[in-house]
Structure formats: structure tokens, C-alpha cells
Motif scaffolding. Structure first.
Motif, PDB file in Angstrom:
ATOM      1  N   HIS A 120       6.593   1.194  -7.102  1.00 18.00           N
ATOM      2  CA  HIS A 120       7.852   0.919  -6.186  1.00 18.00           C
ATOM      3  C   HIS A 120       7.222   0.241  -4.947  1.00 18.00           C
ATOM      4  CE1 HIS A 120      10.520   3.746  -8.301  1.00 18.00           C
ATOM      5  NE2 HIS A 120      11.132   2.493  -8.456  1.00 18.00           N
ATOM      6  N   SER A 121       6.034   0.421  -4.602  1.00 19.10           N
ATOM      7  CA  SER A 121       5.610  -0.259  -3.502  1.00 19.10           C
ATOM      8  C   SER A 121       5.477  -1.595  -3.819  1.00 19.10           C
ATOM      9  CB  SER A 121       4.217   0.349  -2.821  1.00 19.10           C
ATOM     10  OG  SER A 121       3.171   0.181  -3.806  1.00 19.10           O
ATOM     11  N   ASP A 122       4.963  -2.093  -4.912  1.00 24.49           N
ATOM     12  CA  ASP A 122       4.763  -3.533  -5.362  1.00 24.49           C
ATOM     13  C   ASP A 122       6.114  -4.141  -5.333  1.00 24.49           C
ATOM     14  OD1 ASP A 122       2.168  -3.897  -5.884  1.00 24.49           O
ATOM     15  OD2 ASP A 122       2.003  -2.625  -7.451  1.00 24.49           O
ATOM     16  N   LEU A 123       7.370  -3.511  -6.015  1.00 28.82           N
ATOM     17  CA  LEU A 123       8.381  -4.138  -5.915  1.00 28.82           C
ATOM     18  C   LEU A 123       8.964  -4.219  -4.341  1.00 28.82           C
ATOM     19  CD1 LEU A 123      10.547  -2.337  -8.749  1.00 28.82           C
ATOM     20  CD2 LEU A 123      10.104  -4.730  -8.355  1.00 28.82           C
ATOM     21  N   PHE A 124       8.822  -3.455  -3.412  1.00 32.46           N
ATOM     22  CA  PHE A 124       8.917  -3.682  -2.043  1.00 32.46           C
ATOM     23  C   PHE A 124       8.222  -4.921  -1.450  1.00 32.46           C
ATOM     24  CE2 PHE A 124      10.450   0.421  -1.764  1.00 32.46           C
ATOM     25  CZ  PHE A 124      11.855   0.347  -1.142  1.00 32.46           C
ATOM     26  N   ALA A 125       7.124  -5.072  -1.997  1.00 33.58           N
ATOM     27  CA  ALA A 125       6.162  -6.232  -1.511  1.00 33.58           C
ATOM     28  C   ALA A 125       6.922  -7.593  -2.175  1.00 33.58           C
ATOM     29  CB  ALA A 125       4.746  -6.120  -1.810  1.00 33.58           C
ATOM     30  N   MET A 126       7.362  -7.417  -3.167  1.00 34.90           N
ATOM     31  CA  MET A 126       8.158  -8.698  -3.950  1.00 34.90           C
ATOM     32  C   MET A 126       9.249  -9.233  -2.949  1.00 34.90           C
ATOM     33  SD  MET A 126       6.148  -9.920  -6.267  1.00 34.90           S
ATOM     34  CE  MET A 126       7.461 -11.229  -7.087  1.00 34.90           C
ATOM     35  N   ILE A 127       9.810  -8.359  -2.286  1.00 38.66           N
ATOM     36  CA  ILE A 127      10.808  -8.500  -1.270  1.00 38.66           C
ATOM     37  C   ILE A 127      10.209  -9.700  -0.573  1.00 38.66           C
ATOM     38  CG2 ILE A 127      12.393  -7.972   0.616  1.00 38.66           C
ATOM     39  CD1 ILE A 127      12.520  -5.462  -0.928  1.00 38.66           C
ATOM     40  N   LEU A 145       0.638  -1.205   0.059  1.00 37.52           N
ATOM     41  CA  LEU A 145       0.018   0.129  -0.075  1.00 37.52           C
ATOM     42  C   LEU A 145       0.690   1.307   0.035  1.00 37.52           C
ATOM     43  CD1 LEU A 145      -2.740  -1.200   2.558  1.00 37.52           C
ATOM     44  CD2 LEU A 145      -3.140  -0.951  -0.116  1.00 37.52           C
ATOM     45  N   ARG A 146       0.502   2.243  -0.747  1.00 41.57           N
ATOM     46  CA  ARG A 146       1.567   3.201  -1.162  1.00 41.57           C
ATOM     47  C   ARG A 146       1.653   4.257  -0.061  1.00 41.57           C
ATOM     48  NH1 ARG A 146      -1.095   7.834  -5.062  1.00 41.57           N
ATOM     49  NH2 ARG A 146      -2.998   8.317  -3.768  1.00 41.57           N
ATOM     50  N   LYS A 161      -3.319  -9.961 -18.989  1.00 44.21           N
ATOM     51  CA  LYS A 161      -2.439  -9.225 -18.054  1.00 44.21           C
ATOM     52  C   LYS A 161      -2.293 -10.076 -16.770  1.00 44.21           C
ATOM     53  CE  LYS A 161      -0.989  -5.202 -19.754  1.00 44.21           C
ATOM     54  NZ  LYS A 161       0.418  -5.006 -19.719  1.00 44.21           N
ATOM     55  N   LEU A 162      -1.094 -10.276 -16.124  1.00 45.31           N
ATOM     56  CA  LEU A 162      -0.948 -10.596 -14.704  1.00 45.31           C
ATOM     57  C   LEU A 162      -1.391  -9.631 -13.871  1.00 45.31           C
ATOM     58  CD1 LEU A 162       2.132 -12.673 -15.484  1.00 45.31           C
ATOM     59  CD2 LEU A 162      -0.028 -13.973 -15.184  1.00 45.31           C
ATOM     60  N   HIS A 163      -2.054 -10.009 -12.764  1.00 37.55           N
ATOM     61  CA  HIS A 163      -2.227  -9.197 -11.655  1.00 37.55           C
ATOM     62  C   HIS A 163      -1.139  -9.293 -10.582  1.00 37.55           C
ATOM     63  CE1 HIS A 163      -4.221  -6.736  -8.671  1.00 37.55           C
ATOM     64  NE2 HIS A 163      -5.370  -6.575  -9.483  1.00 37.55           N
ATOM     65  N   MET A 164      -0.697  -8.093  -9.990  1.00 43.93           N
ATOM     66  CA  MET A 164       0.430  -7.916  -9.245  1.00 43.93           C
ATOM     67  C   MET A 164      -0.047  -8.756  -7.784  1.00 43.93           C
ATOM     68  SD  MET A 164       1.813  -4.239 -10.222  1.00 43.93           S
ATOM     69  CE  MET A 164       0.194  -3.758 -10.276  1.00 43.93           C
ATOM     70  N   VAL A 165      -1.325  -8.389  -7.367  1.00 46.96           N
ATOM     71  CA  VAL A 165      -1.544  -8.988  -5.980  1.00 46.96           C
ATOM     72  C   VAL A 165      -1.530 -10.497  -6.236  1.00 46.96           C
ATOM     73  CG1 VAL A 165      -3.522  -9.033  -4.570  1.00 46.96           C
ATOM     74  CG2 VAL A 165      -2.924  -6.848  -5.243  1.00 46.96           C
ATOM     75  N   HIS A 166      -1.886 -10.912  -7.369  1.00 50.39           N
ATOM     76  CA  HIS A 166      -1.896 -12.493  -7.320  1.00 50.39           C
ATOM     77  C   HIS A 166      -0.482 -12.936  -7.489  1.00 50.39           C
ATOM     78  CE1 HIS A 166      -5.834 -12.140  -9.901  1.00 50.39           C
ATOM     79  NE2 HIS A 166      -5.986 -11.779  -8.516  1.00 50.39           N
ATOM     80  N   ILE A 167       0.443 -12.263  -8.233  1.00 50.70           N
ATOM     81  CA  ILE A 167       2.001 -12.867  -8.228  1.00 50.70           C
ATOM     82  C   ILE A 167       2.358 -12.517  -6.777  1.00 50.70           C
ATOM     83  CG2 ILE A 167       4.087 -12.167  -9.107  1.00 50.70           C
ATOM     84  CD1 ILE A 167       2.673 -11.226 -11.435  1.00 50.70           C
ATOM     85  N   GLN A 168       2.119 -11.462  -5.995  1.00 47.61           N
ATOM     86  CA  GLN A 168       2.639 -11.408  -4.724  1.00 47.61           C
ATOM     87  C   GLN A 168       1.960 -12.394  -3.612  1.00 47.61           C
ATOM     88  OE1 GLN A 168       1.472  -7.240  -4.044  1.00 47.61           O
ATOM     89  NE2 GLN A 168       2.994  -6.692  -5.416  1.00 47.61           N
ATOM     90  N   ASN A 169       0.824 -12.817  -3.947  1.00 56.16           N
ATOM     91  CA  ASN A 169       0.335 -13.631  -2.698  1.00 56.16           C
ATOM     92  C   ASN A 169      -0.063 -15.034  -3.175  1.00 56.16           C
ATOM     93  OD1 ASN A 169      -0.660 -11.659  -0.452  1.00 56.16           O
ATOM     94  ND2 ASN A 169      -0.922 -10.473  -2.343  1.00 56.16           N
ATOM     95  N   ALA A 170      -0.876 -15.413  -4.400  1.00 51.76           N
ATOM     96  CA  ALA A 170      -1.191 -16.541  -4.620  1.00 51.76           C
ATOM     97  C   ALA A 170      -0.208 -17.478  -4.795  1.00 51.76           C
ATOM     98  CB  ALA A 170      -2.059 -16.535  -5.706  1.00 51.76           C
ATOM     99  N   THR A 171       1.056 -17.112  -5.184  1.00 47.01           N
ATOM    100  CA  THR A 171       2.237 -17.734  -5.532  1.00 47.01           C
ATOM    101  C   THR A 171       2.713 -18.649  -4.279  1.00 47.01           C
ATOM    102  OG1 THR A 171       3.469 -16.026  -5.122  1.00 47.01           O
ATOM    103  CG2 THR A 171       3.063 -16.804  -7.451  1.00 47.01           C
ATOM    104  N   LEU A 172       2.174 -17.876  -3.034  1.00 40.80           N
ATOM    105  CA  LEU A 172       2.553 -18.770  -1.874  1.00 40.80           C
ATOM    106  C   LEU A 172       1.650 -19.642  -1.287  1.00 40.80           C
ATOM    107  CD1 LEU A 172       3.825 -15.303  -0.303  1.00 40.80           C
ATOM    108  CD2 LEU A 172       5.223 -16.936  -0.855  1.00 40.80           C
TER     109      LEU A 172
END
Lengths: 384, 384, 384
Positions: free
Chosen positions: C208-215, C74-75, C268-279
């Protein structure tokens, strides 16, 4: 078109599940006690399962976080490069497990150990290196295809190098780094469009994207000794691979900074060099990591790799783009290609100096040739 | 001027290679089996090489990624602080290996083990702490000089503390943290210009630079138990050092947040406190990490350190800048200096309470005095 | 009001120190040698202290850096979510150590081992999951209260599941993930205000907040095999838990990407899915991680979890917000709730297929019911 990617991904995952059902088994306690080390007490046997787990975890961080963040330096491709990186690696480690396992077991069922997981991550690393050369030029569908094809060729080349030539490449300078770089360059050559020559306004970094890339650089740098030693023989060889890589990396940082300052206007350091050339010592140390028996040798290798890598970024990459019509987005030729070749050549020089065993030297040369050759052929076939 | 940095860096790297060629050897299997533990079975001996490797890797992450990102909070110095951090650490670990090894072997050739790599990283950490005090005020050339001089002084002080005084400082509150902080403050005092008093518009963080700094904070926080236990005696001492540091850090987070909220307007938490004071418990626990035999003692130490660190940031740093004419960019005095002194004093109190061995207490006091004294003298000499 | 948070935090820390003084002791060498493994040689005993330390460190990174960065998407809440995350975890690990220890020792003094630290981190993870549901809706004071109450309920539920029901939940799909998610959802339901229905302009990510979430995503992803295996029986069970989780996660990445592309406009791929559903594959694998004796089973579990998680984000979260009046900020129901339930159900199905032991199946069902039930009751009580 709309459903191609989802259907292809689901189809590949189903295929992986079927292949695992047919070929992959867990180790049983019986298997473990039949290993050569079976004279150990039962208590120690229990630990044997996880001996390599800390090294595996270091490699795992490198492949998923290290390579992922290293490619975030482009201001518009940061997120998509991370996303595709994760997809390639997740599919690749499943397919790599199967491809390597079936080749090694000659088509029989095989047992899975932590070492297989390390090798699966390794096969994935080769694809991620190639991805660095084509970043921004491909679709997710093309990357799924490239993952499947490249890992198949990778497994064949590795089989040739290890089983047929009996060459030594413990940290995989040749089989991962040079292979991955030249595979990617061949694909990038096929995908070339003349508009790439003028550069693109998205092909720039911004301040924060450079800091994200440093996450990748630092985790790769820190864990590289584990990469080069993970599958070395336990004991002295593993220890030497760790220490050699530690000092080789340190030396390459110092020489890369020196050259970067020398070549840039007003002596400034260039961010791309800091992000990439500082890792060249790890790549170049790969093949001889468990051979080199004095640390100063490792520091010489690392120093050379740092210099070559910075000069490559400065002079070779523009030459490739404008003259050879190969656009190498991340400059993987300078980080993985050239230092990988240096690693292979170093093993020949080292054997010449130590034992002068010409047959061993020839096998190392064959391994280097095979890694570059299969990569170029594989890349040219995969490209279209 | 244009070529000073490249030539100096290349020259230092060549010097390191020569020194390694003269002094550094690998362990041989024979050496390993001559160790005190030689009654172990051969199988176990094989593992001995890598016993400390997971702890080394944790320390390695702290030094390269932890310290590197902790210093990215300034909006304009983020990238250059990361870059210089990597350069200092890469050169420093080579020179630290040599300086410590030669002192300990009294000028003979010495063998390198994982433990040497941990100690080399430790010597580097002291320079990185000092770097935090002078960040933004120095050139890369000055940092190369400071790295060489500071590590030489560091090795001498460590030799005094361990070999001459026989003092205990397992997690290096005194020899790394207090030493590094006071060395840096002395250099910062020399480099003071009156313009620093008014502050500088680059001396600010922005939202994202604060998040990058948290990468540093968290990796330092998580791995600090390994830092304080890495060179402790295997077994109970190492286990106690880990558990004590774990709880000390947790306590310092809670008290640092409480004090931050207390001192800031409207009860807000201050980002600099969250980034730094939360680590004070790890610093202060260093010296007594393997002595303290109850976890609640560790929590008291950590609680005090968290409080002192926040008060230091709030009141001491402005006082240093305006009255003492020492501009401490990252506030290393509050994170490393004061908590380091607390760590040293805690060891004296602890010995007083447990055994009242006045000679041991005197040696701890001597170690604390030596660490601060050599640091101040070294820093004042290095500054110009 | 101004002093409520500081006084409460200090008070809680003092309470922790007193409780540790009363209840917590270090292991003595005598205790160690009285363990069942006491036939080992003394040398090996020395190592016993730290057997679990590398696994602990992986879990520790997940809890502090993984969960912390995952919530930075979240920004406007990036920094405060990191800050509160650290506070919760630091207080929670102290309180978790006490709450679990006293329950297990039935009110006697107890010794602390690395395993207690893993379990303390686990109890903290449950609170951090709940925090994801209420992020942006609570004050630090409320979070201190929630940490204390939730961990108490957590310890009771864990006691029920393990000691009373004798159920198996090695990777804690039920006791951490489902529990934490439903506890958080219950609190979020209490905290609901109708203004949340329209969404909020701060409820957005920026690049950038999405990239931080990817960490956060990547460090959770990489170390999840350690999470699911950390407290498994040494040897084959631990090894199976690692390998199963490795492949389950890989499969869930592929199916999550496929579903994300399927459901989003223009593929398109949704960022929230990449950040979460992959886990999700890691969560769902938890309960059966050390039971499943073929890797393809793990891949099936992971594939299902990836699909369910993405569908949950797409359809359930909006339904919860608008119809059920539960606003789940990070979508923890999709990452932890549903996959946690899948994990519990999978264990029932697995036992049915393998041994058809109806009593064991009933105990697993009781564990799942208890985890959800105590969470909902606890959350509803905590909310106000």
C-alpha cells in the motif's frame, strides 16, 4: 523472450521520435494570426495559445490519475494496473498524436496545438477502457501491441464519424466509451479461458484497495464536465456541455445508490456500484452534452444511466462470464459500453424531438454503428 | 424498511427533475450580452461563460475529493464516509441550485451560470461539515433528510446575511463553516447516546487510514485560495482573497505544528492536528479574504486560527463529549466552528480599525449571530 | 529540548510576520495599469491579476500533494514524511517570498503577484527535493533550520543565474532540481552513519505504501507541463514549454519501463523506477522547455533522461551508499540530480546547434556550475 519487452518498447519510442521528426511542427505566430479570430487584438492573440489548457489539464488528470486509480480495486493487481496504465497512456498519447494528425492532414506535416493534446489523451482513454476489460489477463507486451492497433482503429473510426458522417459526439459517448468497451470485450472474448468461470481468489477487493479506487472515481467524477466540453465550440456550447454534465453526473449518483441498495441483500450499498455506476451519467451525457438546452433533460439522461449501469453490474456481467464466455474484469461494459450506447441513442431521440431531421438522425445512428462495429472487428483482430 | 432508502432517493431525484423543469434555464447569448460588461467585444463575450470555471473546478475538487477523503481517517468508516459524502454532495448540489435560485429570483424562473454551480457546491459543503460531526451515528436515510433540511436553512441564512444584512462573507467563514459546524453539533447533541462517552474501538485511525485522510487535507489546503476567492469581485478583490488565503494557511500550519508538539507527550506531532488544524487558517480567513489589504494581517489571522484549533482538539472536544453530551466525531467544531467564528469576529475588528463604521460592524455581527442561530435551531429541529 | 521545536516554530512564524509587515505590499490598481501591457482595455486589465493562477494551482498541487505523496513509499515513514513535507513547504513559501523579493528589490518594499507565489513554491520545491535525500535521518528541528538556510542559498543562486549570468532556466532543471539534489546529498553525506550501509528494515516499501507513492508520481507527472511553463513568457514560449514537457515525459516513461525490465531479474518492472524515473523527462526538459522548437527534440531529451535515471537507481545509489558514504533515501540524485544536469547540458548543446553563441553557452555553463557549487557548499555548511 527476456528482451522482447525492452526491445519492443525502445523500438516503439524510436519510431515515435522519427514520426514526430517527419510530421509534427509547432505553431508559429504566423499560423496563429491566420486563424478566423484574427480580428482580435495582438494582446488577446497571445492568450489564444492557452485557452484550452485548463480543460486539457482536467482531462489529463482523468486519464492518468482517474483511470489509473479506478483500476486499483483488485487486491493483487493494484500496482501493476497502475503501472501498465501509465505505460499505455504515455505511449498512446504519442501514437495518438501521429495517427490522428496524419489522418486529418492527409499525410502532410501538421501543427500541434493544445487541442491535439486533448485528442491524444482521448485516444489513450479508449485503450485504457479496453484495458479494464482484460486486466489481469494480459502481459505488458500484449498491451503495447493493443495500444498501437487500437489507436489506429480509433483514429479511423473517429475520422469516419466526424469527417465522413458529420455526426456529433462532442463528449465521445460513442467514439471513446462505447468503442473502448466493445473493443475490450472482443479481446476479452478471445482471451477467455474456462478457469475464469469459477472466479479467482485474486479477483477480490480489500478494504484499502477500494479506497484507492475511490481516488480514481472522484477525480473522474469531478473533472468529467471538462471531458465532455474540452473540444466543444467556445462560448455557449462549451458552457452547456459543462452544466449538463455536472447535473447528469449528480443525478446518476442518486439513482445508482438507490438501485444498488435495492438489489443488494439487506439494502447495503455495493462498493463496485459506488465506484463505477456513479460515473455513468458522465458517459451517457457525452454525445448530447452541447445539444441539450435544458438541464432537466441532462438529469433524466443521468438518472437512466445510473439505473442501467447498476443493473448491468448485477445481472449482465455474470451472464457475460458464464454464458457468453467473456470475462470483463472491471465491468467496463456497464460503465462505458451501455451508457455509451445510451448516449448515442439519446442523440437520435433528441434530434427527433427537436428538429426531426432524419438525415441527421441517420448519421448519428451510423456513428454509433461504426463505433461498435469497428471496435468489435478491431478487438477480434487484435485479440490473438 | 427495506425499500425506504431506494424509494426515498428515487423520489427525491424525480422531485429535482420536476423542479429543474419548472425553474431552471440556460443562459442565452442575449442574456450574456445584457450583462453590465456588455461593452466588451463579442470575442471576449464568448470567454465570459467560462471565466469562473477554473475556480469552480478547484472548489469542486475540495467538496468531492477533499471533504470525502478527510473523513476516511476512521478505520472502519473510511469507505462508508466516502460513499455517503458523494451521495450528500450529489443530491445537495441539485437541491442547493434550486433553493438558492428560487430565493434569489423570488420564485421566478432563473438562469444558471458557473457561479450558481459554485454556490451549489458551497451549500453542499455546509452539509458535509455537519456530516463530520455525526459520522458513524446516522443512516443514509437520515442523511438524505438532513441534506434537504440543512440546505433549505442554509439558503435562508445566506439570504439574510447577503440580502437583508448586506454583510460581507466572501469566503463564507460564517455562512458555511460556522453554520455547518453548529448545525452538525446540534444534531449530534440530539443523537447522543451515553455509550459514546467511553469511546468506541472503531473510533480509531490506523496507519493507512491516516494517509488517506491526508489526501483530503492536502487537496483542501492547496485549493483553499480558490474557495475563498471564487465568488469575489473580479480583479483586485479576487487577487487579494487568493494571496491572503495562501499566506494565512501557511501561517496556520506552522503554529498548529508548534502547538501540537507543545501539547503532546514527548513533543510528538498528533496526526489529527496535522490533518485538520493546518486548514484552520483557510476557514478563519474567509470573511476578510477580500478586505485585508496587507498579507501580514492574513498571517496573524492564520496563526491565531492554528493555535485555537489545536487547543480545541486537545481540550474542547473531550469536554463536549463528557460534559455537554455532544459527540463530535471529526472535531468539526475545532476545524470549522471556532475558526469560522474567528473569521466573523475578525471582520468586525477589521472594520473597526479601518473605517470604524459602526453600522457595518453591526451587520457583520448580525450575520455571525444569524449563521450560528439558524444553524442551532435548524439542527435541533432536524435531529429527531 | 522539549520546547525547542514549538518555540523555534513560533519564533520563525513571528519573524515572518514582521518581515512581511516591513517588506510586502499588495499590488494596487495603479501599479497594474503601469505595466507594459497598459494599452489593454480596463476590462482586460481586471483579468490580468489572475492570468497565471491556473498554472500556479498546478504547481501548488505538485509541491504539496505531489512531493508529499511521492515520499510515502517507506512503510514506516509515510506519515511523518507527509507531515514534515507540509511543514517545510508552509514555512518555506513564506521565507522564499521574502528572500527572493528582497534580493530582487534590493532591499526595498515589494509588491506581491501570483508570479511571486509561483516562485515561492519553487524555492520550497528545492528544499523538498533535498528532504528526499535525508528522509528518516533528521528531526523536525533540523528541517526548520535546513529550510531557512537552503532557501537563502537558493535565492542567491537564482539571483546569480538569472540576474548576473543572464542564463535561461525556465523550468529550473539547474536551479531547483540539480540544486536541491546536490544540496541534499551534501547534507546526507554529513549525516552519514555506518549503520546505514547495511540497510534498515524500515527502509522498505509495502504494497500500500507503493500505491500512496503513485499518487505523488501521477500528480507530478500530470502537472509537470505547468511547472516548466509557469514563469515562461506568455504566448508562444509558454505554449512550447507545455508541449515539449508533455512529450518529453511521455518518452521518458517508455524508456524507463524498457530499462527497468531490462535490468531487473525475470524482466519484472521495479516499483521505484515506475515511481521516479518516469518523471525524469520533466526534470531534464526544464532548461530548454521554451527553447526547443520541435517536439521530437523534447522526446529525445526525455528518452535519455528515463534511461539515465533507471541506471542511476540501479547502479549509482548503491555505489553512493557503500563507497561515497552518502545515503540518498529517495534516490533524489537519480530523479533530480542527473536529469537536472542533463537539462543544463542540453541547453548548451541546443545553443551550440542553433546559434553557436559561445557567450550564451558559457553563461549556461556558469549557471549549471553555480547551481551545483552553491548547493554543495550550502549543504556542507548546513549539515552540522
Amino acid at each position: 523472450m527476456r528482451f522482447t519487452f525492452p526491445l519492443m518498447a525502445i523500438g516503439l519510442e524510436v519510431a515515435m521520435i522519427v514520426l514526430f521528426g517527419l510530421f509534427v511542427q509547432y505553431e508559429t505566430d504566423q499560423n496563429v494570426s491566420q486563424q478566423p479570430n484574427s480580428t482580435k487584438s495582438p494582446t488577446v492573440d497571445v492568450d489564444r495559445y492557452l485557452d484550452l489548457y485548463p480543460l486539457f489539464q482536467d482531462v489529463h488528470v482523468m486519464v492518468f490519475a482517474g483511470f489509473g486509480f479506478l483500476m486499483t480495486f483488485l487486491r493483487k493487481y493494484g500496482f501493476s494496473s497502475m503501472g501498465i496504465n501509465l505505460l499505455i497512456a504515455a505511449l498512446g498519447l504519442q501514437w495518438g498524436t501521429i495517427a490522428q494528425g496524419i489522418l486529418q492532414s492527409h499525410g502532410e506535416k501538421f501543427h500541434i496545438e493544445i487541442k491535439n493534446m486533448i485528442n491524444a489523451d482521448f485516444s489513450t482513454a479508449a485503450v485504457l477502457i479496453s484495458f479494464g476489460a482484460v486486466l489481469g489477463k494480459t502481459s505488458p507486451i500484449q498491451m503495447l501491441t493493443m495500444t498501437i492497433l487500437e489507436i489506429a482503429v480509433f483514429a479511423v473510426n473517429e475520422y469516419l464519424v466526424v469527417e465522413v458522417f458529420g455526426a456529433s459526439d462532442i463528449g465521445a459517448s460513442m467514439t471513446i466509451h462505447a468503442f473502448g468497451a466493445y473493443f475490450g470485450l472482443a479481446v476479452a472474448g478471445i482471451l477467455y479461458r474456462s478457469s475464469l468461470k469459477e472466479g479467482h481468489r485474486n479477483e477480490e477487493s480489500v478494504y484499502h484497495s477500494d479506497l484507492f479506487a475511490m481516488i480514481g472515481t472522484l477525480f473522474l467524477w469531478v473533472f468529467w464536465p471538462s471531458f465532455n466540453s474540452a473540444i466543444a465550440d467556445a462560448g455557449k456550447n462549451q458552457y452547456m456541455a459543462i452544466v449538463n454534465t455536472y447535473f447528469s453526473l449528480a443525478a446518476s449518483v442518486v439513482t445508482a445508490y438507490a438501485c444498488s441498495s435495492l438489489l443488494e441483500s439487506r439494502g447495503k450499498l455495493h462498493m463496485v456500484h459506488i465506484q463505477n455506476a456513479t460515473l455513468a451519467g458522465g458517459v451517457a451525457m457525452g454525445t448530447t452534452a452541447d445539444m441539450a438546452n435544458t438541464p432537466y433533460y441532462a438529469m433524466i439522461i443521468g438518472s437512466i444511466a445510473g439505473v442501467v449501469s447498476v443493473f448491468g453490474f448485477k445481472f449482465l456481467t455474470p451472464f457475460f462470464t458464464t454464458k457468453l464466455r467473456i470475462h470483463d474484469t472491471c465491468g467496463v461494459h456497464n460503465l462505458h459500453g451501455l451508457p455509451g450506447v445510451i448516449g448515442g441513442l439519446a442523440s437520435i431521440v433528441f434530434i427527433a424531438l427537436e428538429t426531426a431531421d432524419t438525415s441527421a438522425m441517420a448519421m448519428q445512428a451510423a456513428a454509433l454503428g461504426s463505433s461498435i462495429g469497428t471496435a468489435l472487428v478491431g478487438g477480434l483482430v487484435t485479440g490473438p
